[in-house]
Design a protein around this motif. Structure first.
Motif, PDB file in Angstrom:
ATOM      1  N   THR A   1     -28.849 -55.489 -13.906  1.00  0.00           N
ATOM      2  CA  THR A   1     -27.551 -55.019 -13.448  1.00  0.00           C
ATOM      3  C   THR A   1     -27.135 -55.802 -12.210  1.00  0.00           C
ATOM      4  O   THR A   1     -27.911 -55.932 -11.257  1.00  0.00           O
ATOM      5  CB  THR A   1     -27.606 -53.513 -13.112  1.00  0.00           C
ATOM      6  N   GLU A   2     -25.941 -56.344 -12.272  1.00  0.00           N
ATOM      7  CA  GLU A   2     -25.418 -57.103 -11.146  1.00  0.00           C
ATOM      8  C   GLU A   2     -23.946 -56.734 -11.003  1.00  0.00           C
ATOM      9  O   GLU A   2     -23.240 -56.639 -12.010  1.00  0.00           O
ATOM     10  CB  GLU A   2     -25.572 -58.601 -11.436  1.00  0.00           C
ATOM     11  N   ASN A   3     -23.478 -56.524  -9.781  1.00  0.00           N
ATOM     12  CA  ASN A   3     -22.091 -56.100  -9.538  1.00  0.00           C
ATOM     13  C   ASN A   3     -21.704 -54.945 -10.459  1.00  0.00           C
ATOM     14  O   ASN A   3     -20.654 -54.951 -11.088  1.00  0.00           O
ATOM     15  CB  ASN A   3     -21.111 -57.263  -9.753  1.00  0.00           C
ATOM     16  N   CYS A   4     -22.589 -53.961 -10.552  1.00  0.00           N
ATOM     17  CA  CYS A   4     -22.357 -52.750 -11.342  1.00  0.00           C
ATOM     18  C   CYS A   4     -22.272 -52.989 -12.844  1.00  0.00           C
ATOM     19  O   CYS A   4     -21.918 -52.089 -13.602  1.00  0.00           O
ATOM     20  CB  CYS A   4     -21.096 -52.006 -10.898  1.00  0.00           C
ATOM     21  N   GLU A   5     -22.582 -54.189 -13.268  1.00  0.00           N
ATOM     22  CA  GLU A   5     -22.508 -54.449 -14.703  1.00  0.00           C
ATOM     23  C   GLU A   5     -23.910 -54.645 -15.267  1.00  0.00           C
ATOM     24  O   GLU A   5     -24.621 -55.558 -14.836  1.00  0.00           O
ATOM     25  CB  GLU A   5     -21.670 -55.697 -14.944  1.00  0.00           C
ATOM     26  N   GLU A   6     -24.274 -53.797 -16.208  1.00  0.00           N
ATOM     27  CA  GLU A   6     -25.616 -53.866 -16.778  1.00  0.00           C
ATOM     28  C   GLU A   6     -25.627 -54.731 -18.037  1.00  0.00           C
ATOM     29  O   GLU A   6     -24.894 -54.475 -18.982  1.00  0.00           O
ATOM     30  CB  GLU A   6     -26.121 -52.456 -17.111  1.00  0.00           C
ATOM     31  N   THR A   7     -26.469 -55.777 -18.022  1.00  0.00           N
ATOM     32  CA  THR A   7     -26.567 -56.667 -19.180  1.00  0.00           C
ATOM     33  C   THR A   7     -27.950 -56.495 -19.808  1.00  0.00           C
ATOM     34  O   THR A   7     -28.959 -56.671 -19.124  1.00  0.00           O
ATOM     35  CB  THR A   7     -26.421 -58.144 -18.734  1.00  0.00           C
ATOM     36  N   PRO A   8     -27.980 -56.135 -21.081  1.00  0.00           N
ATOM     37  CA  PRO A   8     -29.294 -56.027 -21.728  1.00  0.00           C
ATOM     38  C   PRO A   8     -30.007 -57.366 -21.674  1.00  0.00           C
ATOM     39  O   PRO A   8     -29.375 -58.414 -21.793  1.00  0.00           O
ATOM     40  CB  PRO A   8     -28.952 -55.656 -23.180  1.00  0.00           C
ATOM     41  N   PHE A   9     -31.320 -57.337 -21.487  1.00  0.00           N
ATOM     42  CA  PHE A   9     -32.067 -58.597 -21.443  1.00  0.00           C
ATOM     43  C   PHE A   9     -31.999 -59.233 -22.826  1.00  0.00           C
ATOM     44  O   PHE A   9     -32.201 -58.568 -23.835  1.00  0.00           O
ATOM     45  CB  PHE A   9     -33.513 -58.347 -21.003  1.00  0.00           C
ATOM     46  N   PRO A  10     -31.688 -60.540 -22.904  1.00  0.00           N
ATOM     47  CA  PRO A  10     -31.338 -61.154 -24.194  1.00  0.00           C
ATOM     48  C   PRO A  10     -32.456 -61.297 -25.219  1.00  0.00           C
ATOM     49  O   PRO A  10     -32.163 -61.515 -26.392  1.00  0.00           O
ATOM     50  CB  PRO A  10     -30.794 -62.534 -23.799  1.00  0.00           C
ATOM     51  N   PHE A  11     -33.707 -61.221 -24.819  1.00  0.00           N
ATOM     52  CA  PHE A  11     -34.754 -61.366 -25.843  1.00  0.00           C
ATOM     53  C   PHE A  11     -35.987 -60.553 -25.456  1.00  0.00           C
ATOM     54  O   PHE A  11     -36.201 -60.237 -24.289  1.00  0.00           O
ATOM     55  CB  PHE A  11     -35.116 -62.847 -26.072  1.00  0.00           C
TER      56      PHE A  11
END
Ligand code: C2O
Ligand code: CU
Ligand code: CU
Length: 481
Positions: free
Chosen positions: A422-432
């Motif tokens: 999560t960066e700048n309140c945006e959560e990104t699923p780990f790609p692999f």
């Protein structure tokens, strides 16, 4: 240096830095270093009937063109020894401490019983011997390493040269089946003085981690790796530096990542031009060499504290060449990279969620500048158990970086799966999906990961910038049945 000493010596060293700077001290001349030697390969430590001996000793290596020695501390007579074993192997390792001080040997990344793991509690004194026993878990093939872990001496002892690969192989490895060469590239970043001796730790290094003034590969400065034209190599990359971030790139070849800290991925990643290894991270990659190629550590912005006043700019602020690859002979055709490498089972739902907030605290006191690196507001205490966890339970850990720089977060005794960043309140699923024991957390990020401890006992977790670990960015917990 102990923390208290650090506080005391601070005023003196800041004044020294401000006034004399490095004018009086002879500084490293890179042209004094031997370069262009063929890359040395690591030699497997002899394991007889499961038994091995590890001598931990003071020795010398020659980095200087004039033949003068550099004093280092090392495992079993100099740079170049590693463990090279198979899944399921049972090991009994007898370690002889011939150093002038106590040490421990930690099997970084391997799921060994807690009391055999040589963490800060596994210290054995100078002139003494310790024997540990463990078996290498099934399905754990990967590129691990081992290094000392005595509290507040880890950064010093690793900087002296104590760190080496620990390769675990599988009898069923689709890349080994291709019959290509498999070469460890073990990166260290020593800080050498003008006499090519390991320099003493500075305050800036305590804050930022030692990133060194030279990057060595397998203990060598700018070695040459010989390849056949068009040859594809399996390279195992280890960042064994105290605190240097390595953003690696080959000038004329793409990198296909096939593995992480805990071994092969499910399938290879798309070709990339760079790969970032934070301190303690490893990667397995395939690289095909069709022309003379330079391996360079490119600039990386890790967040650097102190600036000029505290001792200049970070080593990662300029590109540094670390190795060259020469090709010769008739061109070899590209290999077919298998599309499936192995199965990794994804962790299910977590039963518990824990938060780990990384913070730093810098202030002035009468005795000089004070500095703490903390987890959940606390610095490490040998006698404090931070929490209890249950063996076999899946946990979600949230690593929240509230500091001004990157911290590679490491947990003992298991391989974990990164869930999201999560960066700048945006959560990104780990790609692999992959197995990791160390994950970099950048300033302001929250990294979520899932883990499960298979064995009971005391386990540590910490920042793997070893200077931060020593300054307190570490905790421990008890895994119970
Ligand atoms: Cu590689 Cu606790 O460390
Ligand atoms: Cu470890
Ligand atoms: Cu750190």
């Amino acid at each position: 240096m102990r923390r208290r000493q650090f506080l005391k010596s601070t005023i003196a060293s800041s004044i020294a830095l401000l006034s004399a700077g490095s004018l009086s001290a002879k500084s490293l001349k890179l042209r004094a270093l031997i370069k262009g030697q063929p890359l040395t390969n690591f030699t497997p430590i002899t394991v007889n009937d499961g038994k091995a001996v590890l001598n931990i000793e003071q020795t010398e290596i020659v980095l200087s063109k004039d033949g003068s020695p550099t004093e280092v501390w090392n495992y079993s007579s100099g740079y170049g020894n590693m463990f090279d074993v198979f899944e399921g192997d049972n090991l009994e390792i007898t370690m002889n401490n011939q150093l002038p001080e106590a040490t421990t040997v930690h099997w970084h990344g391997i799921d060994v019983p807690a009391d055999q793991d040589g963490d800060a509690h596994g210290v054995f004194d100078t002139e003494t011997t310790r024997t540990v026993n463990f078996s290498i878990p099934q399905a754990s093939a990967g590129s691990y390493w081992f290094h000392p872990h005595p509290h507040m001496r880890t950064a010093f002892q690793v900087a002296q040269g104590l760190a080496a690969p620990f390769i675990v192989r599988s009898k069923d490895d689709p890349i080994a089946a291709l019959g290509i060469r498999d070469i460890p590239l073990f990166f260290t970043a020593p800080m050498l003085d003008g006499n090519l001796q390991i320099a003493e730790q500075t305050m800036s290094e305590q804050m930022n981690g030692r990133s060194g003034n030279v990057v060595l590969v397998n203990g060598q400065y700018l070695p040459v790796l010989d390849a056949k034209n068009g040859e594809t190599l399996r390279l195992r990359l280890f960042n064994a530096s105290n605190g240097r971030f390595l953003r690696l790139s080959f000038s004329d070849s793409e990198i296909v990542q096939i593995g992480t800290d805990g071994g092969l991925l499910v399938s290879p990643l798309s070709p990339a031009s760079t790969i970032l290894l934070a301190p303690a991270e490893r990667a397995e990659v395939l690289v095909r060499f069709e022309a003379e190629t330079t391996l360079t550590a490119l600039t990386y912005e890790k967040g650097f504290m102190g600036g000029m006043m505290m001792g200049g700019t970070p080593a990662e602020s300029k590109d540094v060449d670390v190795m060259s690859v020469q090709v010769s002979g008739d061109t070899i055709a590209p290999i077919d990279i298998p599309t499936t490498l192995r199965a990794i089972e994804q962790f299910g739902d977590a039963v518990v969620t824990r938060q780990f907030t990384l913070s730093e605290n810098m202030g002035m006191s009468v005795s000089g500048m004070t500095m703490d690196f903390m987890i959940n507001g606390k610095t490490f205490d040998m006698n404090r158990i931070d929490f209890t966890a249950k063996q076999g339970e899946i946990e979600m850990w949230e690593i929240i970086n509230k500091t001004d720089m990157d911290h590679p977060f490491h947990i003992h005794g298991n391989q974990f799966q990164i869930v999201s960043i999560t960066e700048n309140c945006e959560e990104t699923p780990f790609p692999f999906l992959c197995w990791k024991d160390t994950v970099n957390t950048k300033k302001g990020q929250t990294v979520r990961l899932k883990l499960q401890q298979n064995q009971v006992g005391n386990r540590m977790f910490h920042c793997h910038i070893l200077e931060h670990e020593d300054l307190g960015m570490m905790g421990q917990y008890e895994v119970v049945a």
